[in-house]
Design a protein around this motif. Structure first.
Motif, PDB file in Angstrom:
ATOM      1  N   THR A 136       0.914  -1.212  -0.083  1.00 38.39           N
ATOM      2  CA  THR A 136       0.032  -0.034   0.043  1.00 38.39           C
ATOM      3  C   THR A 136       0.784   1.280  -0.200  1.00 38.39           C
ATOM      4  OG1 THR A 136      -0.330  -0.193   2.489  1.00 38.39           O
ATOM      5  CG2 THR A 136      -2.018  -1.145   0.925  1.00 38.39           C
ATOM      6  N   PRO A 146      -4.021   5.607   0.530  1.00 34.81           N
ATOM      7  CA  PRO A 146      -4.399   6.389   1.683  1.00 34.81           C
ATOM      8  C   PRO A 146      -4.839   5.397   2.795  1.00 34.81           C
ATOM      9  CG  PRO A 146      -5.687   7.535  -0.257  1.00 34.81           C
ATOM     10  CD  PRO A 146      -4.788   6.129  -0.596  1.00 34.81           C
ATOM     11  N   GLU A 147      -4.622   5.751   4.025  1.00 37.84           N
ATOM     12  CA  GLU A 147      -4.900   4.817   5.164  1.00 37.84           C
ATOM     13  C   GLU A 147      -6.340   4.357   5.358  1.00 37.84           C
ATOM     14  OE1 GLU A 147      -4.203   2.664   8.350  1.00 37.84           O
ATOM     15  OE2 GLU A 147      -2.551   3.524   7.228  1.00 37.84           O
ATOM     16  N   GLU A 148      -7.284   5.433   4.988  1.00 39.64           N
ATOM     17  CA  GLU A 148      -8.673   4.960   5.001  1.00 39.64           C
ATOM     18  C   GLU A 148      -9.010   4.001   4.039  1.00 39.64           C
ATOM     19  OE1 GLU A 148     -12.845   7.125   4.087  1.00 39.64           O
ATOM     20  OE2 GLU A 148     -11.569   8.162   5.513  1.00 39.64           O
ATOM     21  N   GLU A 149      -8.469   4.210   2.903  1.00 39.75           N
ATOM     22  CA  GLU A 149      -8.499   3.035   1.783  1.00 39.75           C
ATOM     23  C   GLU A 149      -7.715   1.783   2.078  1.00 39.75           C
ATOM     24  OE1 GLU A 149     -10.258   1.685  -1.584  1.00 39.75           O
ATOM     25  OE2 GLU A 149     -10.672   3.472  -0.706  1.00 39.75           O
ATOM     26  N   ARG A 150      -6.693   1.862   2.543  1.00 41.59           N
ATOM     27  CA  ARG A 150      -6.048   0.367   3.155  1.00 41.59           C
ATOM     28  C   ARG A 150      -7.058  -0.199   4.052  1.00 41.59           C
ATOM     29  NH1 ARG A 150       0.189   2.246   4.254  1.00 41.59           N
ATOM     30  NH2 ARG A 150       0.483   3.615   2.679  1.00 41.59           N
ATOM     31  N   LYS A 151      -7.687   0.398   4.966  1.00 42.20           N
ATOM     32  CA  LYS A 151      -8.344  -0.357   6.091  1.00 42.20           C
ATOM     33  C   LYS A 151      -9.549  -0.837   5.334  1.00 42.20           C
ATOM     34  CE  LYS A 151      -7.070   2.504   9.809  1.00 42.20           C
ATOM     35  NZ  LYS A 151      -7.666   3.471  10.739  1.00 42.20           N
ATOM     36  N   LYS A 152     -10.295  -0.067   4.252  1.00 42.26           N
ATOM     37  CA  LYS A 152     -11.328  -0.661   3.581  1.00 42.26           C
ATOM     38  C   LYS A 152     -11.049  -1.871   2.845  1.00 42.26           C
ATOM     39  CE  LYS A 152     -13.782   3.356   2.820  1.00 42.26           C
ATOM     40  NZ  LYS A 152     -14.184   4.539   1.834  1.00 42.26           N
ATOM     41  N   ASP A 170     -10.350  -4.909   5.239  1.00 43.10           N
ATOM     42  CA  ASP A 170     -11.589  -5.568   5.888  1.00 43.10           C
ATOM     43  C   ASP A 170     -12.353  -6.291   4.975  1.00 43.10           C
ATOM     44  OD1 ASP A 170     -11.027  -4.148   8.329  1.00 43.10           O
ATOM     45  OD2 ASP A 170     -12.250  -2.434   7.874  1.00 43.10           O
TER      46      ASP A 170
END
Length: 151
Positions: free
Chosen positions: A105, A111-117, A120
């Motif tokens: 990533t 971006p961090e938010e997209e990484r989490k999505k 998940d």
């Protein structure tokens, strides 16, 4: 990996370039361990993005939903970052270590938010869609089955 010759999602292109340039291109691909098709796809994406003024190299493709999608869409670029098991990751057969996921990533500037999505969605699909186990590479030594420490 997709058999591009038989896939309806791929089309062969060709052209003529100077011999010296062709030999250098082939040499660099071999040295980096990148297929010529992957290199040409990467260059074509960059050229199209430059000519059309788009910001994303994969702007015409849907945003990746899983780690496998992300790796498949960016295989050529990721082959240079040192992450092992890219083929298995692209097929969704294994999940990356947290360190490899961070490398993937970061290299792709996700971006961090997209990484989490993406994580998940990958984890949800791997565990909850009637799979019998998730293979996770704990280290370069092998595969552990039915084991996942990630949440």
């Amino acid at each position: 990996m997709t058999d591009r010759r038989r896939s309806d999602d791929y089309k062969q292109i060709s052209g003529y370039i100077p011999l010296d340039l062709a030999l250098e291109f082939k040499s660099i691909c071999a040295r980096l361990g990148i297929s010529q098709s992957d290199a040409i796809e990467e260059m074509t994406q960059e050229w199209v993005a430059k000519k059309t003024g788009t910001h994303s190299l994969n702007s015409r493709k849907a945003a990746p939903q899983t780690i496998a999608d992300l790796v498949r869409a960016n295989m050529a670029e990721l082959k240079r970052c040192g992450v092992k098991n890219l083929t298995a990751l692209a097929k969704g057969e294994v999940l990356p270590t947290p360190g490899d996921f961070a490398i993937i990533t970061s290299v792709l500037d996700i971006p961090e938010e997209e990484r989490k999505k993406i994580w998940d969605e990958t984890f949800k699909m791997s565990v909850y869609h009637e799979t019998k186990g998730v293979k996770v590479y704990k280290d370069s030594g092998g595969v552990k089955e039915d084991e996942c420490e990630y949440s």
